[in-house]
Design a protein around this motif. Structure first.
Motif: not given
Ligand code: UD1
Ligand code: CA
Length: 444
Positions: A8-11, A98-105, A230-235
């Motif tokens: 969750a650290a992306g810009q 085991t590691v599960l990787i998720l993206y905050g977006d 990534n964008t307001r359109i995706d949101l």
């Protein structure tokens, strides 16, 4: 041990916002909290698991956690998803199995899918990697998964680095990955930022694993649960899918939605049985609705609790701190705020009720206003059981209307009215006989 890492650290530059991307709400709840809540649900069946959220210096730890039992790790510079995973692994007390990787977006993730992915991962001989793939209608800028028929991945290529042929691949990287802990820890150290973006891509671990003869497997899931924002359109797309889910759920639970697509819920909306909701209704945060309620068209309701058999609208606004007893009737163009209303009370037309405590069986006439604010402070209005407020009355708070009292229409009431009394506060009427006839004659 299963470790869940949430990046969750992306810009989030593509949102063009002062608010960090992962805090943008979907259904009234920040995206990151949707992801954390799904992770915590996975944790309940994976003993001794823990979740770490990787955050940037712009984010407050407390805001991201929102009172949830997760750890956080700081990524000082957004050097890429591979770097974020390395940082997340470093704060764990042991190397997880085991590691599960998720993206905050990716706010649409559901815990049961994530559990299925972990199970799928365990089916293949260790050590290995498992990547969740999807086939969106418009694959856009997602990373592409280069895999064979058997589901073995050759490599994942980011869109900006992909060749024309690779961009034709319909299988996209959702961002969800499951890996054996020791393997992942080793591989992330080997990632180099030699790509278009100059970032450490997590996705490179697939090709790095293959070099060591280790397999990566793709498991395909429906895109509806995996959309990355990534964008307001995706949101807006994520909001649409979330609302669609909730509409279905409420209808399955016995709520009639006359026009589902114009009915909007929040993540915490609670609705009873045999409730009918007309078109163009929005539920903000904190709404609880009892059984047999009817919401007529064009209402906005938030932070409110409605008893059984209540009717609201059309075109009513319940703002916050509203508690309506059973069978209360709130009609058109009525606004209610910080007010408790007893059962069977009616306020059917053109009224503002703010900071009021209203009893049972009260009749609030059209155009009644509680004057609750003097420009500096808010004051309370009390209207006792059985009172009758005549139309177009102003109740200047603080003021109390007694049990069964009547307020004459058009009154400006600034003094308490005793039980059973009539309060009348307006000019006495004078009738000038024949005045109208003479007036007309003058202008003829
Ligand atoms: C990423 C994937 C892409 C995939 C897509 C799915 C990589 C290199 N690419 O692309 O293959 O199709 O997600 O949605 O992984 N983050 C950090 N630190 C960083 C950079 C990012 O924590 O230094 C976080 C972000 O906050 C975000 C997540 O990682 O939550 C993904 O980053 P983002 O920049 O959105 O990656 P995509 O370009 O969408
Ligand atoms: Ca993304």
């Amino acid at each position: 041990m299963v470790a869940i890492l949430i990046l969750a650290a992306g810009q989030g530059k593509r949102m063009v916002s002062d608010l960090p991307k992962i805090l943008h709400p979907v259904g009234g709840k920040p995206m990151i909290h949707h992801v954390i809540d799904a992770a915590l649900e996975v944790q309940t069946i994976e003993p001794s698991s823990q979740t770490v959220v990787i955050i940037s210096p712009e984010l407050k730890k407390e805001t991201v956690q929102g009172g949830r039992a997760v750890h956080s790790a700081l990524q000082t510079n957004p050097l890429g998803t591979g770097d974020a995973v390395k940082i997340g692994l470093n704060v764990l007390s042991e190397v997880p199995q085991t590691v599960l990787i998720l993206y905050g977006d990716t706010p649409l993730l559901e815990a049961n899918f994530l559990r299925a992915v972990i199970e799928h991962h365990k089916m293949h001989p260790a050590p290995c990697l498992t990547v969740v793939g999807m086939r969106p209608e418009i694959p856009g800028a997602y990373g592409r998964i280069v895999a064979n028929e058997a589901g073995q991945i050759n490599r994942i290529v980011e869109y900006r680095d992909a060749s024309k042929e690779e961009r034709e691949i319909s299988l996209c990287n959702s961002g969800i990955m499951v890996a054996d802990g020791a393997l992942l820890k080793k591989l992330v150290l080997q990632i180099s930022p030699q790509n278009e973006a100059g970032e450490y891509y997590l996705t490179d671990v697939v090709a790095l694993a293959r070099k060591e003869g280790i397999d990566s497997w793709v498991v395909e899931l429906p895109v509806e649960g995996l959309l990355g924002v990534n964008t307001r359109i995706d949101l807006a797309a994520a909001e649409g899918i979330m609302q669609h889910r909730w509409r279905r759920r409420f209808m399955e639970q016995g709520v009639t939605l006359i026009d589902p697509k114009s009915t909007f819920f929040s993540y915490d909306t609670i609705i009873g049985k045999d409730v009918t909701i007309s078109p163009n209704v929005t539920f903000g945060l904190g709404v609880t609705i009892g059984d047999n309620v009817r919401i007529l068209p064009g209402c906005h309701i938030e932070k409110s609790t409605l008893g059984q058999g209540v009717t609201v609208g059309p075109f009513a606004h319940l703002r916050e701190g509203v508690v309506l007893g059973d069978h209360v009737c709130i009609g058109n163009f009525v606004e209610v705020k910080s007010t408790t209303i007893g059962s069977y009370t009616k306020a059917k037309h053109l009224t503002y009720l703010g900071n009021a405590t209203i009893g049972e069986n009260v009749n609030i006439g059209a155009g009644t206003i509680t004057c609750n604010h003097n420009g500096f402070v808010k004051s309370q209005t009390w209207i006792k059981d059985g009172a009758y407020i005549g139309s177009n009355s102003c109740l200047v708070a603080p003021v109390s209307i007694g049990l069964g009292a009547i307020v004459a229409a058009g009154s400006v009431v600034n003094t308490d009215i005793p039980d059973e009394a009539l309060g009348i506060a307006r000019q006495r009427q004078e009738n000038k006989l024949k005045w109208a006839t003479q007036f007309r004659a003058r202008y003829k």
